[in-house]
Design a protein around this motif. Structure first.
Motif, PDB file in Angstrom:
ATOM      1  N   ILE A 154      48.177 -17.231  -5.452  1.00 36.21           N
ATOM      2  CA  ILE A 154      48.651 -18.046  -6.359  1.00 36.21           C
ATOM      3  C   ILE A 154      47.704 -18.404  -7.452  1.00 36.21           C
ATOM      4  O   ILE A 154      48.465 -18.152  -8.794  1.00 36.21           O
ATOM      5  N   VAL A 155      46.701 -18.652  -7.544  1.00 34.83           N
ATOM      6  CA  VAL A 155      45.882 -18.553  -8.721  1.00 34.83           C
ATOM      7  C   VAL A 155      45.694 -17.117  -9.364  1.00 34.83           C
ATOM      8  O   VAL A 155      45.680 -17.276 -10.723  1.00 34.83           O
ATOM      9  N   PHE A 156      45.445 -16.100  -8.607  1.00 34.70           N
ATOM     10  CA  PHE A 156      45.554 -14.862  -9.230  1.00 34.70           C
ATOM     11  C   PHE A 156      46.958 -14.597 -10.019  1.00 34.70           C
ATOM     12  O   PHE A 156      46.961 -14.027 -10.974  1.00 34.70           O
ATOM     13  N   GLY A 157      47.951 -15.090  -9.473  1.00 35.91           N
ATOM     14  CA  GLY A 157      49.248 -14.932 -10.118  1.00 35.91           C
ATOM     15  C   GLY A 157      49.428 -15.568 -11.216  1.00 35.91           C
ATOM     16  O   GLY A 157      50.028 -15.387 -12.407  1.00 35.91           O
ATOM     17  N   ILE A 158      48.839 -16.654 -11.466  1.00 36.97           N
ATOM     18  CA  ILE A 158      48.863 -17.699 -12.673  1.00 36.97           C
ATOM     19  C   ILE A 158      47.811 -17.181 -13.630  1.00 36.97           C
ATOM     20  O   ILE A 158      48.270 -17.083 -14.886  1.00 36.97           O
ATOM     21  N   ALA A 159      46.721 -16.530 -13.088  1.00 41.25           N
ATOM     22  CA  ALA A 159      45.879 -15.792 -14.359  1.00 41.25           C
ATOM     23  C   ALA A 159      46.642 -14.684 -14.862  1.00 41.25           C
ATOM     24  O   ALA A 159      46.306 -14.559 -16.015  1.00 41.25           O
ATOM     25  N   SER A 214      41.375 -10.672  -8.766  1.00 34.69           N
ATOM     26  CA  SER A 214      41.956  -9.412  -8.052  1.00 34.69           C
ATOM     27  C   SER A 214      41.072  -9.089  -7.020  1.00 34.69           C
ATOM     28  O   SER A 214      41.489  -8.602  -5.882  1.00 34.69           O
ATOM     29  N   ALA A 215      39.690  -9.208  -7.388  1.00 34.40           N
ATOM     30  CA  ALA A 215      38.781  -8.821  -6.156  1.00 34.40           C
ATOM     31  C   ALA A 215      39.035  -9.698  -4.815  1.00 34.40           C
ATOM     32  O   ALA A 215      39.017  -9.021  -3.915  1.00 34.40           O
ATOM     33  N   ARG A 216      39.059 -11.148  -5.198  1.00 29.54           N
ATOM     34  CA  ARG A 216      39.225 -11.746  -4.014  1.00 29.54           C
ATOM     35  C   ARG A 216      40.666 -11.440  -3.026  1.00 29.54           C
ATOM     36  O   ARG A 216      40.559 -11.338  -1.964  1.00 29.54           O
ATOM     37  N   THR A 217      41.609 -11.382  -3.881  1.00 28.49           N
ATOM     38  CA  THR A 217      43.050 -11.204  -3.410  1.00 28.49           C
ATOM     39  C   THR A 217      42.808  -9.631  -2.868  1.00 28.49           C
ATOM     40  O   THR A 217      43.457  -9.722  -1.395  1.00 28.49           O
ATOM     41  N   GLY A 218      42.295  -8.899  -3.391  1.00 32.00           N
ATOM     42  CA  GLY A 218      42.161  -7.332  -2.683  1.00 32.00           C
ATOM     43  C   GLY A 218      41.443  -7.443  -1.376  1.00 32.00           C
ATOM     44  O   GLY A 218      41.644  -6.839  -0.320  1.00 32.00           O
ATOM     45  N   ARG A 219      40.398  -8.568  -1.289  1.00 34.81           N
ATOM     46  CA  ARG A 219      39.658  -8.550  -0.013  1.00 34.81           C
ATOM     47  C   ARG A 219      40.616  -9.296   1.288  1.00 34.81           C
ATOM     48  O   ARG A 219      39.986  -9.277   2.453  1.00 34.81           O
ATOM     49  N   ARG A 220      41.564 -10.160   0.833  1.00 41.15           N
ATOM     50  CA  ARG A 220      42.158 -10.990   1.488  1.00 41.15           C
ATOM     51  C   ARG A 220      43.642 -10.387   2.132  1.00 41.15           C
ATOM     52  O   ARG A 220      44.177 -10.908   3.180  1.00 41.15           O
ATOM     53  N   PHE A 221      44.158  -9.642   1.327  1.00 38.33           N
ATOM     54  CA  PHE A 221      45.532  -8.851   1.654  1.00 38.33           C
ATOM     55  C   PHE A 221      45.257  -7.486   1.759  1.00 38.33           C
ATOM     56  O   PHE A 221      44.427  -6.542   1.134  1.00 38.33           O
ATOM     57  N   PRO A 222      46.043  -6.917   2.723  1.00 39.18           N
ATOM     58  CA  PRO A 222      45.902  -5.348   2.674  1.00 39.18           C
ATOM     59  C   PRO A 222      46.644  -4.658   1.690  1.00 39.18           C
ATOM     60  O   PRO A 222      47.489  -5.113   1.266  1.00 39.18           O
ATOM     61  N   GLN A 223      45.753  -3.568   1.403  1.00 43.47           N
ATOM     62  CA  GLN A 223      46.412  -2.831   0.235  1.00 43.47           C
ATOM     63  C   GLN A 223      46.786  -3.320  -0.958  1.00 43.47           C
ATOM     64  O   GLN A 223      46.189  -4.524  -1.568  1.00 43.47           O
ATOM     65  N   ALA A 224      47.937  -3.476  -1.505  1.00 41.60           N
ATOM     66  CA  ALA A 224      48.700  -4.195  -2.881  1.00 41.60           C
ATOM     67  C   ALA A 224      49.306  -5.263  -2.486  1.00 41.60           C
ATOM     68  O   ALA A 224      50.357  -5.732  -3.281  1.00 41.60           O
ATOM     69  N   ASP A 225      49.547  -5.679  -1.158  1.00 41.98           N
ATOM     70  CA  ASP A 225      50.375  -6.927  -0.483  1.00 41.98           C
ATOM     71  C   ASP A 225      50.173  -8.141  -1.530  1.00 41.98           C
ATOM     72  O   ASP A 225      51.107  -8.664  -1.905  1.00 41.98           O
ATOM     73  N   GLY A 226      48.633  -8.370  -1.539  1.00 37.92           N
ATOM     74  CA  GLY A 226      48.439  -9.569  -2.527  1.00 37.92           C
ATOM     75  C   GLY A 226      48.901  -9.499  -3.865  1.00 37.92           C
ATOM     76  O   GLY A 226      49.339 -10.381  -4.526  1.00 37.92           O
ATOM     77  N   LEU A 227      48.863  -8.150  -4.521  1.00 38.71           N
ATOM     78  CA  LEU A 227      49.241  -7.992  -5.968  1.00 38.71           C
ATOM     79  C   LEU A 227      50.505  -8.311  -6.003  1.00 38.71           C
ATOM     80  O   LEU A 227      50.992  -8.942  -6.984  1.00 38.71           O
TER      81      LEU A 227
END
Length: 315
Positions: A95-100, A185-198
């Motif tokens: 969510i913070v990634f999306g806000i940023a 982006s780095a944190r999301t990439g480590r917590r979600f597989p591939q581009a799912d978090g993106l």
């Protein structure tokens, strides 16, 4: 995109994909992390030049809304991210990634609506440059960042006093959000597989901007030509670069990624020339040379130590 305390040590290796998770990076991964970042930079700057031509049709916030909505739809369809099985911290991160991401886009498009593309990107890149100095643990990286900073100001003509102060403020705000984007982006990439978090973060950003876009552009957002151009901007400025950068940040330290972002003004100047007819002066060419030299030096200093390290997973 914000301080060094958010950057994890770079001496550990990136985690493998979760058991059973598909590997979808494919041919993108063969570019290497540096190639991924550079390809993303070229895509986003040419997308930005196209967006400038679209603003008379839909306004700055309308263009941002089209870009984020189209990108969110594409990524959600392609990635089909799982909504279950994630912790509260995972969701907070995305969510913070999306806000940023949304704030970075909105502030930047408000900037380029008031000042030229080259100076806007030049001011925006100060955010990642500041991050590179704060996050780096090697003195040599501060030197490369300083050289890139000199090129950035030279590209801006040695000063920005002739620019709209509101546009300058928006560009600097976009730079701060860009630094936050790099971190999350780095944190999301480590917590979600591939581009799912993106994909999930893009959906968050799109939902946040939808009311703003409707308020500014209204029914103009439904014009077929505007939708088609907005979709092209989304592909060039969001889907491709953000996916490439997220994959790169799995194997590249945040501070090295930030220094690579010093190339953005040079790429923007080239896109401005090719798409918008903005010619380069001798001073601008010299500035580009400084920025490229700093980027090459930063990358070589990392490669010279062996395999480029990747951020470690968060606890």
């Amino acid at each position: 995109m914000s301080t060094s305390s958010h950057t994890v040590p770079s001496t550990q290796h990136a985690p493998a994909s979760p058991e059973g998770a598909p590997r979808r990076s494919g041919s993108f991964g063969s570019l290497g992390p540096v190639g991924l970042v550079l390809a993303g930079g070229i895509s986003v700057q040419f997308g930005g030049a196209l967006a400038v031509t679209l603003m008379p049709r839909a306004g700055a916030l309308g263009v941002v809304t089209l870009r984020l909505l189209a990108a969110a739809v594409v990524l959600l369809v392609v990635c089909r991210p799982r909504l279950r099985g994630h912790s509260r911290t995972d969701w907070g991160t995305v969510i913070v990634f999306g806000i940023a991401m949304g704030a970075m886009n909105g502030l930047f498009y408000e900037a380029v609506a008031r000042i030229p593309l080259g100076p806007a990107v030049t001011l925006e890149v100060l955010g990642p440059l500041a991050l590179s100095v704060l996050a780096s643990r090697r003195a040599i990286n501060a030197l490369w960042a300083a050289l890139a900073l000199a090129g950035v100001f030279l590209l801006g003509g040695g000063g920005f006093s002739d620019l709209d102060p509101t546009g300058v403020a928006f560009a600097l705000g976009a730079g701060a959000m860009w630094a936050a984007y790099i971190i999350f982006s780095a944190r999301t990439g480590r917590r979600f597989p591939q581009a799912d978090g993106l994909a999930l973060a893009m959906a968050v950003a799109a939902l946040l901007f939808l009311p703003l876009g409707i308020a500014e552009a209204g029914s103009r957002l439904l014009n077929p030509t505007t939708v088609a151009l907005g979709s092209a901007v989304a592909l060039l400025s969001s889907v491709l670069p953000y996916t490439l950068e997220l994959l790169a940040l799995r194997r590249l330290p945040a501070h090295t990624f930030a220094i690579l972002m010093s190339l953005e003004p040079a790429i923007a100047a080239t896109a401005g020339f090719l798409v918008l007819g903005q010619a380069l002066s001798a001073t601008e060419a010299a500035a580009i040379a400084l920025v490229i030299a700093a980027t090459i030096g930063a990358v070589r200093s990392q490669i010279g130590r062996g395999k480029v390290p990747a951020p470690a997973p968060e606890a």
